[in-house]
Design a protein around this motif. Structure first.
Motif, PDB file in Angstrom:
ATOM      1  N   LEU A 281       0.818  -1.214   0.000  1.00 21.24           N
ATOM      2  CA  LEU A 281       0.000   0.000   0.000  1.00 21.24           C
ATOM      3  C   LEU A 281       0.851   1.263   0.000  1.00 21.24           C
ATOM      4  N   ASN A 282       2.168   1.093  -0.125  1.00 19.88           N
ATOM      5  CA  ASN A 282       3.115   2.220  -0.117  1.00 19.88           C
ATOM      6  C   ASN A 282       3.028   3.026   1.176  1.00 19.88           C
ATOM      7  N   LEU A 283       2.825   2.317   2.294  1.00 22.06           N
ATOM      8  CA  LEU A 283       2.801   2.957   3.606  1.00 22.06           C
ATOM      9  C   LEU A 283       4.090   2.610   4.342  1.00 22.06           C
ATOM     10  N   SER A 284       4.540   3.519   5.193  1.00 17.03           N
ATOM     11  CA  SER A 284       5.786   3.311   5.928  1.00 17.03           C
ATOM     12  C   SER A 284       5.649   2.152   6.904  1.00 17.03           C
ATOM     13  N   HIS A 285       6.780   1.557   7.251  1.00 18.58           N
ATOM     14  CA  HIS A 285       6.757   0.382   8.136  1.00 18.58           C
ATOM     15  C   HIS A 285       6.243   0.723   9.523  1.00 18.58           C
ATOM     16  N   ASP A 286       6.347   2.027   9.925  1.00 15.75           N
ATOM     17  CA  ASP A 286       5.872   2.431  11.248  1.00 15.75           C
ATOM     18  C   ASP A 286       4.530   3.163  11.184  1.00 15.75           C
ATOM     19  N   PHE A 287       3.780   2.949  10.084  1.00 10.81           N
ATOM     20  CA  PHE A 287       2.499   3.648   9.911  1.00 10.81           C
ATOM     21  C   PHE A 287       1.557   3.393  11.080  1.00 10.81           C
ATOM     22  N   LYS A 288       1.450   2.148  11.528  1.00 10.18           N
ATOM     23  CA  LYS A 288       0.523   1.812  12.612  1.00 10.18           C
ATOM     24  C   LYS A 288       0.899   2.555  13.900  1.00 10.18           C
ATOM     25  N   GLU A 289       2.191   2.577  14.213  1.00  8.80           N
ATOM     26  CA  GLU A 289       2.641   3.250  15.432  1.00  8.80           C
ATOM     27  C   GLU A 289       2.388   4.754  15.354  1.00  8.80           C
ATOM     28  N   GLN A 290       2.670   5.354  14.187  1.00  9.36           N
ATOM     29  CA  GLN A 290       2.465   6.791  14.014  1.00  9.36           C
ATOM     30  C   GLN A 290       0.982   7.147  14.097  1.00  9.36           C
ATOM     31  N   ALA A 291       0.124   6.336  13.470  1.00  9.75           N
ATOM     32  CA  ALA A 291      -1.316   6.598  13.504  1.00  9.75           C
ATOM     33  C   ALA A 291      -1.857   6.459  14.930  1.00  9.75           C
ATOM     34  N   THR A 292      -1.392   5.436  15.654  1.00 10.01           N
ATOM     35  CA  THR A 292      -1.838   5.230  17.031  1.00 10.01           C
ATOM     36  C   THR A 292      -1.438   6.417  17.902  1.00 10.01           C
ATOM     37  N   LYS A 293      -0.201   6.875  17.759  1.00 14.58           N
ATOM     38  CA  LYS A 293       0.264   8.031  18.524  1.00 14.58           C
ATOM     39  C   LYS A 293      -0.571   9.267  18.205  1.00 14.58           C
ATOM     40  N   ARG A 294      -0.848   9.475  16.916  1.00 12.13           N
ATOM     41  CA  ARG A 294      -1.619  10.663  16.511  1.00 12.13           C
ATOM     42  C   ARG A 294      -3.045  10.598  17.065  1.00 12.13           C
ATOM     43  N   LEU A 295      -3.653   9.424  17.060  1.00  8.37           N
ATOM     44  CA  LEU A 295      -5.015   9.272  17.577  1.00  8.37           C
ATOM     45  C   LEU A 295      -5.075   9.524  19.079  1.00  8.37           C
ATOM     46  N   ARG A 296      -4.102   9.040  19.804  1.00  7.84           N
ATOM     47  CA  ARG A 296      -4.113   9.244  21.263  1.00  7.84           C
ATOM     48  C   ARG A 296      -3.897  10.714  21.615  1.00  7.84           C
ATOM     49  N   GLU A 297      -3.074  11.389  20.824  1.00 10.13           N
ATOM     50  CA  GLU A 297      -2.912  12.834  21.021  1.00 10.13           C
ATOM     51  C   GLU A 297      -4.225  13.555  20.738  1.00 10.13           C
ATOM     52  N   ALA A 298      -4.886  13.166  19.648  1.00 10.24           N
ATOM     53  CA  ALA A 298      -6.152  13.792  19.274  1.00 10.24           C
ATOM     54  C   ALA A 298      -7.229  13.500  20.312  1.00 10.24           C
ATOM     55  N   ARG A 299      -7.194  12.296  20.901  1.00 11.41           N
ATOM     56  CA  ARG A 299      -8.185  11.945  21.918  1.00 11.41           C
ATOM     57  C   ARG A 299      -8.023  12.844  23.144  1.00 11.41           C
ATOM     58  N   ALA A 300      -6.796  13.129  23.532  1.00 13.76           N
ATOM     59  CA  ALA A 300      -6.559  14.027  24.660  1.00 13.76           C
ATOM     60  C   ALA A 300      -7.092  15.422  24.353  1.00 13.76           C
ATOM     61  N   GLN A 301      -6.908  15.874  23.121  1.00 13.35           N
ATOM     62  CA  GLN A 301      -7.429  17.182  22.719  1.00 13.35           C
ATOM     63  C   GLN A 301      -8.948  17.194  22.740  1.00 13.35           C
ATOM     64  N   GLU A 302      -9.548  16.095  22.262  1.00 13.42           N
ATOM     65  CA  GLU A 302     -11.010  16.014  22.185  1.00 13.42           C
ATOM     66  C   GLU A 302     -11.624  15.957  23.570  1.00 13.42           C
ATOM     67  N   LEU A 303     -10.976  15.264  24.517  1.00 12.43           N
ATOM     68  CA  LEU A 303     -11.526  15.107  25.859  1.00 12.43           C
ATOM     69  C   LEU A 303     -11.280  16.318  26.739  1.00 12.43           C
ATOM     70  N   HIS A 304     -10.124  16.951  26.575  1.00 12.09           N
ATOM     71  CA  HIS A 304      -9.730  17.992  27.517  1.00 12.09           C
ATOM     72  C   HIS A 304      -9.667  19.386  26.913  1.00 12.09           C
ATOM     73  N   GLY A 305      -9.829  19.468  25.590  1.00 10.37           N
ATOM     74  CA  GLY A 305      -9.804  20.786  24.969  1.00 10.37           C
ATOM     75  C   GLY A 305      -8.417  21.396  24.915  1.00 10.37           C
ATOM     76  N   ASP A 306      -7.357  20.592  25.034  1.00 10.99           N
ATOM     77  CA  ASP A 306      -5.988  21.102  24.972  1.00 10.99           C
ATOM     78  C   ASP A 306      -5.561  21.223  23.519  1.00 10.99           C
ATOM     79  N   GLY A 307      -5.160  22.421  23.122  1.00 12.37           N
ATOM     80  CA  GLY A 307      -4.739  22.605  21.741  1.00 12.37           C
ATOM     81  C   GLY A 307      -5.921  22.608  20.795  1.00 12.37           C
ATOM     82  N   GLN A 308      -5.675  22.254  19.562  1.00  8.53           N
ATOM     83  CA  GLN A 308      -6.709  22.275  18.528  1.00  8.53           C
ATOM     84  C   GLN A 308      -7.355  20.903  18.399  1.00  8.53           C
TER      85      GLN A 308
END
Length: 423
Positions: A281-308
């Motif tokens: 799929l032409n995705l990087s070998h660490d795609f899953k780890e990067q996506a998981t990290k990004r989602l957890r960061e976004a979840r903190a923003q969504e729950l606590h209103g920190d950042g955008q």
């Protein structure tokens, strides 16, 4: 068909093709459903049938949809009222052992729109075991193959590409229902594990989502258009079978989306993205780890209103409908769910104009005999106003469609002539 006469599990399959005559949203309209019931071996359980739904006089269809499905405008006047259509389809789908198989399941949203307009429960598909979208299953098979192949927009084009339709001109062309059944057999034989996974009950999917939510474990979502996303469930709306989730695109952009569990989209463990598949799929070998990290960061923003916080998008129709209503509207709507529609009285003054008009059109479209003379006059004016608003768009679209008609096909010429004469 197989010589088996019954499914030992008690399960049966309903091949279902909606006949949409317009776009999506609350104003989505449907001319009916084509249906064929079988057991899980593919044996026919009765003849194919079409349940027709009449188009109200204040709605113009989409010429493009009419041409795609070879629907004549004159036929749209025949059929059940939306209220009676809901009652009939509800009876057909009231079966927890029923697996619904369709193509482009997002068109089933028109059933939700119809339910909301007729003051009925949120979804007609809440009683069935699950919905399998064969277009989505093709996309999943393609993406997971390591060598993705093109999935065409139409059912017929894919069946031709897979040689499920004989090219001989002297053979009778299969109906769309027959094509759907051939494609189902093909995928069951070639993609057995994925087909079985797609057939898991909605109840099991909800349990998987609840567990993923509790453990903050991302899942993989593959949409009907072939888009791959990593998702993290936020909350479940059990009664409407909708999951609100954070989604991470391949670009690492995150959004909040509502996932309708009756739209046949594939939700699978993140483990299906093996190194080989990531490479294909032409995705990087660490795609899953990067996506998981990004989602957890976004979840903190969504729950606590920190950042955008991530952008909210893709809200399921029934959630959007009630979210845009006032509390007075919601309370009134709740009373209508328990009221004999023929006994509807004038809405209270605090109700919004939008819901007031929805209630009036519901009576006028489905129980016109209950209208008094002044209401009949109002309905006639509303019909004229709405048609005048829709007519310019209809004419433009009909002219565009006419430019693509096969002039050597008498059936197409007759159909476009009837479509154009509607203006």
């Amino acid at each position: 068909m197989s010589a088996h006469s019954a499914s030992p599990s008690g399960l049966s399959e309903l091949y279902l093709l909606p006949l949409p005559v317009g776009g999506q949203g609350l104003n989505a309209r449907i001319a009916g459903l084509q249906l064929q019931r079988t057991d899980t071996y593919g044996n026919l359980l009765g003849p194919a049938q079409t349940v027709r739904c009449a188009l109200p006089p204040h709605v113009l269809p989409s010429p493009a949809f009419l041409m795609q499905q070879k629907l004549h405008p004159s036929a749209l006047k025949d059929g059940l009222s939306e209220y009676a259509f809901y009652e009939e389809v509800s009876r057909l789908l009231n079966d927890p052992d029923l697996v619904v198989i369709t193509w482009s399941a997002h068109y089933l949203e028109s059933l939700d729109a119809l339910a909301l307009r007729t003051f009925k429960p949120a979804t007609l598909l809440s009683k069935v075991r699950c919905v399998i979208d064969l277009k989505n299953l093709l996309q999943v098979a393609s993406l997971c193959s390591g060598t993705p192949e093109k999935v065409f927009p139409s059912l017929e084009a894919n069946c031709k590409a897979l040689r499920l339709i004989a090219p001989a001109k002297d053979q009778k062309a299969p109906t769309r229902l027959e094509m759907l059944m051939r494609l189902r057999r093909y995928l069951s034989e070639t993609e057995g594990r994925m087909s079985a996974f797609a057939a898991q009950p909605v109840a099991d999917r909800k349990q998987s989502l609840a567990k993923a939510q509790q453990t903050e474990t991302p899942l993989v979502l593959i949409t009907t258009t072939g888009e791959l996303k990593v998702v993290l469930p936020l909350r479940l709306y059990g009664e409407s079978d909708v999951c609100e989730a954070l989604t991470c695109q391949v670009s690492m952009e995150t959004r909040v989306e509502s996932l309708d569990l009756h739209q046949g989209q594939m939700l699978a463990p993140l483990g299906i993205l093996t190194p080989e598949r990531l490479s294909g799929l032409n995705l990087s070998h660490d795609f899953k780890e990067q996506a998981t990290k990004r989602l957890r960061e976004a979840r903190a923003q969504e729950l606590h209103g920190d950042g955008q916080a991530p952008t909210a998008t893709g809200i399921a129709l029934r959630l959007k409908f009630f979210k845009e209503q006032s509390q007075a509207d919601r309370d009134y709507y709740a009373t209508l769910l328990k009221t004999d529609p023929r006994a509807l009285s004038r809405p209270p003054l605090q109700i919004s104009k939008t819901l007031r008009q929805l209630a009036f059109l519901f009576r006028a479209d489905n129980f016109r005999g209950t209208l008094i003379s002044s209401e009949l006059e109002l309905y006639a004016r509303l019909v004229e106003q709405r048609i005048n608003v829709q007519l310019p768009r209809y004419v433009r679209e009909a002219q565009l469609v006419a430019g693509r008609v096969n002039e050597n096909d008498p059936a197409e010429l007759n159909l476009i002539e009837e479509i154009l004469s509607l203006k």
